[in-house]
Motif scaffolding. Structure first.
Motif, PDB file in Angstrom:
ATOM      1  N   UNK A  19       0.850  -1.193   0.000  1.00  0.00           N
ATOM      2  CA  UNK A  19       0.000   0.000   0.000  1.00  0.00           C
ATOM      3  C   UNK A  19       0.883   1.240   0.000  1.00  0.00           C
ATOM      4  N   UNK A  20       0.711   2.074  -1.011  1.00  0.00           N
ATOM      5  CA  UNK A  20       1.583   3.237  -1.183  1.00  0.00           C
ATOM      6  C   UNK A  20       1.185   4.381  -0.260  1.00  0.00           C
ATOM      7  N   UNK A  21       2.203   5.093   0.221  1.00  0.00           N
ATOM      8  CA  UNK A  21       2.008   6.191   1.173  1.00  0.00           C
ATOM      9  C   UNK A  21       2.850   7.388   0.750  1.00  0.00           C
ATOM     10  N   UNK A  22       2.260   8.567   0.868  1.00  0.00           N
ATOM     11  CA  UNK A  22       3.028   9.812   0.738  1.00  0.00           C
ATOM     12  C   UNK A  22       2.711  10.688   1.941  1.00  0.00           C
ATOM     13  N   UNK A  23       3.749  11.208   2.568  1.00  0.00           N
ATOM     14  CA  UNK A  23       3.589  12.165   3.657  1.00  0.00           C
ATOM     15  C   UNK A  23       4.059  13.524   3.157  1.00  0.00           C
ATOM     16  N   UNK A  24       3.228  14.543   3.326  1.00  0.00           N
ATOM     17  CA  UNK A  24       3.587  15.913   2.950  1.00  0.00           C
ATOM     18  C   UNK A  24       3.714  16.709   4.243  1.00  0.00           C
ATOM     19  N   UNK A  25       4.915  17.130   4.567  1.00  0.00           N
ATOM     20  CA  UNK A  25       5.138  17.793   5.845  1.00  0.00           C
ATOM     21  C   UNK A  25       6.146  18.925   5.719  1.00  0.00           C
TER      22      UNK A  25
ATOM     23  N   UNK B 279      -2.561   6.228   0.403  1.00  0.00           N
ATOM     24  CA  UNK B 279      -2.688   6.986   1.649  1.00  0.00           C
ATOM     25  C   UNK B 279      -1.828   8.243   1.538  1.00  0.00           C
ATOM     26  N   UNK B 280      -2.431   9.382   1.791  1.00  0.00           N
ATOM     27  CA  UNK B 280      -1.702  10.651   1.792  1.00  0.00           C
ATOM     28  C   UNK B 280      -1.848  11.290   3.164  1.00  0.00           C
ATOM     29  N   UNK B 281      -0.728  11.638   3.768  1.00  0.00           N
ATOM     30  CA  UNK B 281      -0.749  12.254   5.097  1.00  0.00           C
ATOM     31  C   UNK B 281      -0.276  13.700   5.000  1.00  0.00           C
ATOM     32  N   UNK B 282      -1.041  14.591   5.605  1.00  0.00           N
ATOM     33  CA  UNK B 282      -0.704  16.012   5.660  1.00  0.00           C
ATOM     34  C   UNK B 282      -0.299  16.328   7.100  1.00  0.00           C
ATOM     35  N   UNK B 283       0.975  16.624   7.289  1.00  0.00           N
ATOM     36  CA  UNK B 283       1.509  16.810   8.639  1.00  0.00           C
ATOM     37  C   UNK B 283       2.089  18.218   8.743  1.00  0.00           C
TER      38      UNK B 283
ATOM     39  N   UNK C 238      -1.755   6.395   9.823  1.00  0.00           N
ATOM     40  CA  UNK C 238      -1.414   5.529   8.689  1.00  0.00           C
ATOM     41  C   UNK C 238      -1.913   4.105   8.923  1.00  0.00           C
ATOM     42  N   UNK C 239      -1.718   3.594  10.131  1.00  0.00           N
ATOM     43  CA  UNK C 239      -2.123   2.214  10.417  1.00  0.00           C
ATOM     44  C   UNK C 239      -3.644   2.066  10.417  1.00  0.00           C
TER      45      UNK C 239
ATOM     46  N   UNK D 241     -14.126   1.265  -8.840  1.00  0.00           N
ATOM     47  CA  UNK D 241     -14.183   1.905  -7.525  1.00  0.00           C
ATOM     48  C   UNK D 241     -13.095   1.336  -6.620  1.00  0.00           C
ATOM     49  N   UNK D 242     -12.400   2.218  -5.940  1.00  0.00           N
ATOM     50  CA  UNK D 242     -11.395   1.831  -4.960  1.00  0.00           C
ATOM     51  C   UNK D 242     -11.436   2.824  -3.809  1.00  0.00           C
ATOM     52  N   UNK D 243     -10.752   2.514  -2.745  1.00  0.00           N
ATOM     53  CA  UNK D 243     -10.740   3.401  -1.582  1.00  0.00           C
ATOM     54  C   UNK D 243      -9.371   4.047  -1.419  1.00  0.00           C
ATOM     55  N   UNK D 244      -9.380   5.295  -0.982  1.00  0.00           N
ATOM     56  CA  UNK D 244      -8.152   6.012  -0.660  1.00  0.00           C
ATOM     57  C   UNK D 244      -8.324   6.640   0.716  1.00  0.00           C
ATOM     58  N   UNK D 245      -7.213   6.968   1.339  1.00  0.00           N
ATOM     59  CA  UNK D 245      -7.267   7.519   2.693  1.00  0.00           C
ATOM     60  C   UNK D 245      -6.400   8.764   2.791  1.00  0.00           C
ATOM     61  N   UNK D 246      -6.786   9.645   3.704  1.00  0.00           N
ATOM     62  CA  UNK D 246      -6.004  10.846   3.995  1.00  0.00           C
ATOM     63  C   UNK D 246      -5.889  10.992   5.504  1.00  0.00           C
ATOM     64  N   UNK D 247      -4.711  11.385   5.947  1.00  0.00           N
ATOM     65  CA  UNK D 247      -4.438  11.607   7.369  1.00  0.00           C
ATOM     66  C   UNK D 247      -4.042  13.064   7.545  1.00  0.00           C
TER      67      UNK D 247
END
Length: 253
Positions: A149-155, A181-185, A231-232, A209-215
């Motif tokens: 599962x791919x993740x990008x954190x933008x901080x 998953x994209x995280x905005x920190x 993320x978890x 259709x697929x699901x995406x997540x944002x933190x």
């Protein structure tokens, strides 16, 4: 006679080419026409204003995530060398094990009784706007540990970026695209502590259709455990959605 004339004409052209020309640099080679191999290779595309922290492809990807690097200093970080290019120091411990169990109790899910989507969207947009105006953006990318599962954190945090890169599994090299998953920190003295995540379905038809997540994590001093908790929980939610879609498809057969 025609062959002889051709040789004579070629000799005269060679003599003229050997004479100095105002248009030719004496050190450079001048050609009457481009070689055929160049015409076959296609036109070259150059981006003269690119430099470390300013990459057009990656900037467009960040725009798709809702963040525009106004200060032209957004670093895509997929390996320790990228940290050094961004002026950061890689962790000596890798992979980094993070226990986020206690932080999960403070991580709210958008759409739940604890946090409605409107409130989440308002804070998320505020975080994206402030990240856009940060002096520098550090964007660790990889896979969630033990998954693909791919993740990008933008901080804007230069202290969190090395930790998050060490936490994530290194992903195969790929073009700059969106992640699951994209995280905005955001670390900011004027932002209250906030930790939440949202899971949404995207796609134009039922088949794709697929699901995406944002933190979203904000505050004066965001801890790595907060980010990892989001993320978890996001990964768990994505897995649940995928299993539900598979079960629904099986029941319809």
């Amino acid at each position: 006679m025609s062959v002889r004339r051709a040789v004579v004409n070629l000799s005269k052209q060679a003599i003229r080419a050997a004479k100095p020309s105002a248009r030719c640099n004496p050190v450079s080679r001048c050609f009457a026409s481009l070689p055929e191999s160049i015409s076959r290779s296609g036109e070259a595309t150059s981006f003269p204003n690119e430099f470390p922290g300013q990459n057009y492809d990656f900037n467009w990807t960040l725009n798709g995530d809702g963040v525009t690097p106004i200060k032209k200093a957004a670093f895509r970080i997929t390996k320790p060398l990228d940290l050094k290019v961004a002026g950061l120091k890689p962790l000596s411990t890798s992979p980094l094990k993070v226990n986020a169990s206690s932080a999960k109790s403070n991580m709210k899910e958008a759409g739940s009784d604890a946090l409605d989507f409107d409130s989440y969207d308002e804070i998320a947009q505020r975080a994206k706007d402030l990240l856009s105006y940060s002096d520098a953006l550090y964007c660790p990318e990889g896979h969630m540990p033990g998954s693909t599962t791919s993740v990008r954190v933008i901080t804007n945090s230069d202290s969190l970026a090395p930790k998050l890169l060490a936490y994530l599994d290194r992903a195969p090299k790929r073009d700059s695209t969106g992640c699951s998953i994209t995280a905005y920190v955001l670390e900011d003295e004027n932002m209250d502590n906030f930790s939440a995540y949202a899971i949404e379905e995207v796609g134009e038809t039922e088949e794709d259709i697929t699901s995406v997540a944002a933190v979203v994590c904000t505050g004066k001093n965001v801890k790595v455990e907060q980010v990892v908790a989001g993320l978890e929980l996001s990964l768990d939610g994505l897995k649940e959605d995928e299993e539900a879609r598979k079960a629904e498809a099986t029941s319809e057969e």
